[in-house]
Design an enzyme around this catalytic site. Structure first.
Site, PDB file in Angstrom:
ATOM      1  N   HIS A   1      -5.369  -3.204  -2.886  1.00 14.44           N
ATOM      2  CA  HIS A   1      -5.001  -2.267  -3.953  1.00 14.44           C
ATOM      3  C   HIS A   1      -4.904  -2.924  -5.324  1.00 14.44           C
ATOM      4  CE1 HIS A   1      -4.315   1.133  -1.295  1.00 14.44           C
ATOM      5  NE2 HIS A   1      -3.828   0.249  -0.448  1.00 14.44           N
TER       6      HIS A   1
ATOM      7  N   SER B   1       0.803  -1.226   0.000  1.00 18.67           N
ATOM      8  CA  SER B   1       0.000   0.000   0.000  1.00 18.67           C
ATOM      9  C   SER B   1       0.835   1.275   0.000  1.00 18.67           C
ATOM     10  CB  SER B   1      -0.972  -0.002   1.174  1.00 18.67           C
ATOM     11  OG  SER B   1      -0.281  -0.092   2.400  1.00 18.67           O
TER      12      SER B   1
ATOM     13  N   LYS C   1     -11.722   0.989  -2.313  1.00 24.03           N
ATOM     14  CA  LYS C   1     -10.652   1.566  -3.117  1.00 24.03           C
ATOM     15  C   LYS C   1     -11.108   1.622  -4.578  1.00 24.03           C
ATOM     16  CE  LYS C   1      -7.512   1.046   0.538  1.00 24.03           C
ATOM     17  NZ  LYS C   1      -6.964   0.112   1.507  1.00 24.03           N
TER      18      LYS C   1
HETATM   19  C1  LIG Z   1      -6.915   0.053   2.906  1.00 26.91           C
HETATM   20  C2  LIG Z   1      -6.320  -1.230   3.271  1.00 26.91           C
HETATM   21  C3  LIG Z   1      -6.937  -2.061   4.215  1.00 26.91           C
HETATM   22  C4  LIG Z   1      -8.110  -1.623   5.019  1.00 26.91           C
HETATM   23  O1  LIG Z   1      -9.275  -1.527   4.280  1.00 26.91           O
HETATM   24  P1  LIG Z   1     -10.452  -0.576   4.784  1.00 26.91           P
HETATM   25  O2  LIG Z   1     -11.633  -1.061   4.052  1.00 26.91           O
HETATM   26  O3  LIG Z   1     -10.050   0.816   4.455  1.00 26.91           O
HETATM   27  O4  LIG Z   1     -10.566  -0.790   6.266  1.00 26.91           O
HETATM   28  C5  LIG Z   1      -6.392  -3.313   4.418  1.00 26.91           C
HETATM   29  N1  LIG Z   1      -5.280  -3.702   3.763  1.00 26.91           N
HETATM   30  C6  LIG Z   1      -4.633  -2.914   2.887  1.00 26.91           C
HETATM   31  C7  LIG Z   1      -3.412  -3.405   2.198  1.00 26.91           C
HETATM   32  C8  LIG Z   1      -5.133  -1.641   2.632  1.00 26.91           C
HETATM   33  O5  LIG Z   1      -4.483  -0.833   1.801  1.00 26.91           O
END
Ligand SMILES: *Cc1c(COP(=O)(O)O)cnc(C)c1O
Length: 391
Positions: free
Chosen positions: A207, A179, A239
């Protein structure tokens, strides 16, 4: 007063250059946003395909609210389990080419629930050093032993695996697309190790989902791999899918197992109807319009190449997440402020999100960005980078 002194703590955080503040954005998500009446180019959103504000996604969301209302009234195991969830879970399983899937309220909760349901005392979880905080917290919550291996270091991982024969169950957990670095976990090699040492992979495709692979199906598609009972996929809806929430996808029995064992699924209110409705519409959009994923890739390549040409260190990114390495937190913050003044919204990422002395800017591009806006952003990045002595 028998508790932590807030003012004092904040002073310490600030002195280290690590104070975080909330910024209020007065427009919706999109390639351009408005803050304090000023329009900026958004280069810090995970809404990679621009689906948050997509017309058909908005219409589907509005219809769901009209039909089912604002909330669900209870946890899914009590009375909050609208038909919509089964429909979305089937679509997600198809999208990920797994047998079934289960929706969670957030990615954080999916990782916490998955890891603590799958692993316990006597088990071991091998975790990449750069994994997301929700994975770290999920490991802690599980009470299993955790073996952290240096980022993508397969030799070290194999050594740890050879030493784990006494453990009951072995898991390897990794971000699929990291991330904060934008590089991709070596999934084929991880799967070979998992097979050799009888381990199971938990792949956090937050992602990758909707963003990588030829048609945006994620990291397995990126590598041309089929789903495997040895890979449990976690993905998020907040995302590239432009909605909110997350899911775990795998074999048919994974879902009922998690329904019974994942505490972050059981003990929380079902998502509001607008959320699965938006995610379903987003999946329709991705499947109907392959140009979305293609445009994201073109924009990401344009930005990566442009930054490289300017002489920035963008590490090993291969994706739409593009780090610009700076080093010290105050330098990253200073650069982000200068860029803001020049109309670019880019966040400085500092410890504890990234390691000490690895503070950086994290640039993310969207399919909705115009090429001329990205070219202008590169000009600004170049001139600010030179001014501050970064390039
Ligand atoms: C954003 C993210 C999460 C968390 O997801 P949310 O739905 O925002 O709680 C978990 N793992 C990774 C790698 C992320 O980038």
């Amino acid at each position: 007063m028998g508790m932590i002194d807030f003012e004092d703590e904040l002073k310490k955080i600030s002195a280290a250059g690590l104070l975080r503040r909330l910024r209020s954005i007065s427009s919706g998500s999109g390639p351009k946003i408005v803050i304090d009446g000023k329009t900026l180019l958004m280069l810090a959103s995970n809404d990679y395909l621009g689906l948050c504000a997509d017309t058909r996604v908005k219409q589907a969301t509005a219809r769901a609210v009209q039909k089912w209302g604002g909330g669900t009234g209870a946890a899914r195991l009590i009375s909050g389990n609208l038909d919509l969830f089964a429909e979305l879970e089937k679509r997600l399983a198809d999208f990920k080419q797994t047998e079934d899937a289960l929706v969670f309220s957030t990615g954080y909760m999916a990782n916490a629930g998955l890891l603590s349901a799958l692993a316990g005392k006597g088990d071991i979880i091998f975790s990449d050093a750069l994994n997301h905080a929700s994975i770290i917290d999920g490991c802690r919550l599980s009470r299993a032993e955790t073996g952290i291996y240096p980022h993508k270091d397969l030799n070290r991982l194999e050594t740890l695996l050879t030493q784990s024969r006494a453990c009951t169950n072995r898991y390897i957990v990794t971000d699929a697309v990291f991330s904060m670095d934008g590089d991709i976990a070596p999934l084929p090699a991880l799967l070979s190790l998992a097979e050799k040492y009888d381990a199971v992979i938990i792949l956090d495709d937050a992602h990758g989902t909707g963003a990588i692979g030829k048609t945006g199906k994620g990291t397995l598609e990126h590598f041309g791999m089929k789903s495997s009972p040895r890979i449990i996929i976690m993905g998020t809806l907040g995302k590239a899918l432009g909605s909110f929430g997350a899911f775990a996808a795998g074999t048919a029995s994974l879902k009922p197992f998690l329904v019974n064992r994942a505490r972050s699924f059981i003990f929380t209110t079902a998502l509001p109807p607008a959320v699965p409705a938006a995610a379903l519409a987003a999946l329709d959009r991705i499947e109907q319009d392959p140009g979305l994923v293609r445009k994201l890739k073109e924009n990401a390549a344009l930005m990566r190449e442009g930054l490289c040409r300017l002489g920035f260190d963008i590490m090993e990114t291969e994706t739409q997440i593009i780090p610009v390495m700076i080093g010290r937190p105050e330098h990253a913050l200073h650069m982000a402020k200068e860029l803001f003044a020049r109309g670019l919204f880019i966040q400085a990422i500092r410890p504890p999100t990234v390691p000490e002395n690895a503070s950086r800017l994290r640039i993310t591009v969207m399919a909705a960005h115009e090429k001329k806006d990205l070219a202008e952003a590169l000009d600004i990045l170049g001139s600010v980078g030179k001014k501050l002595g970064i390039i």
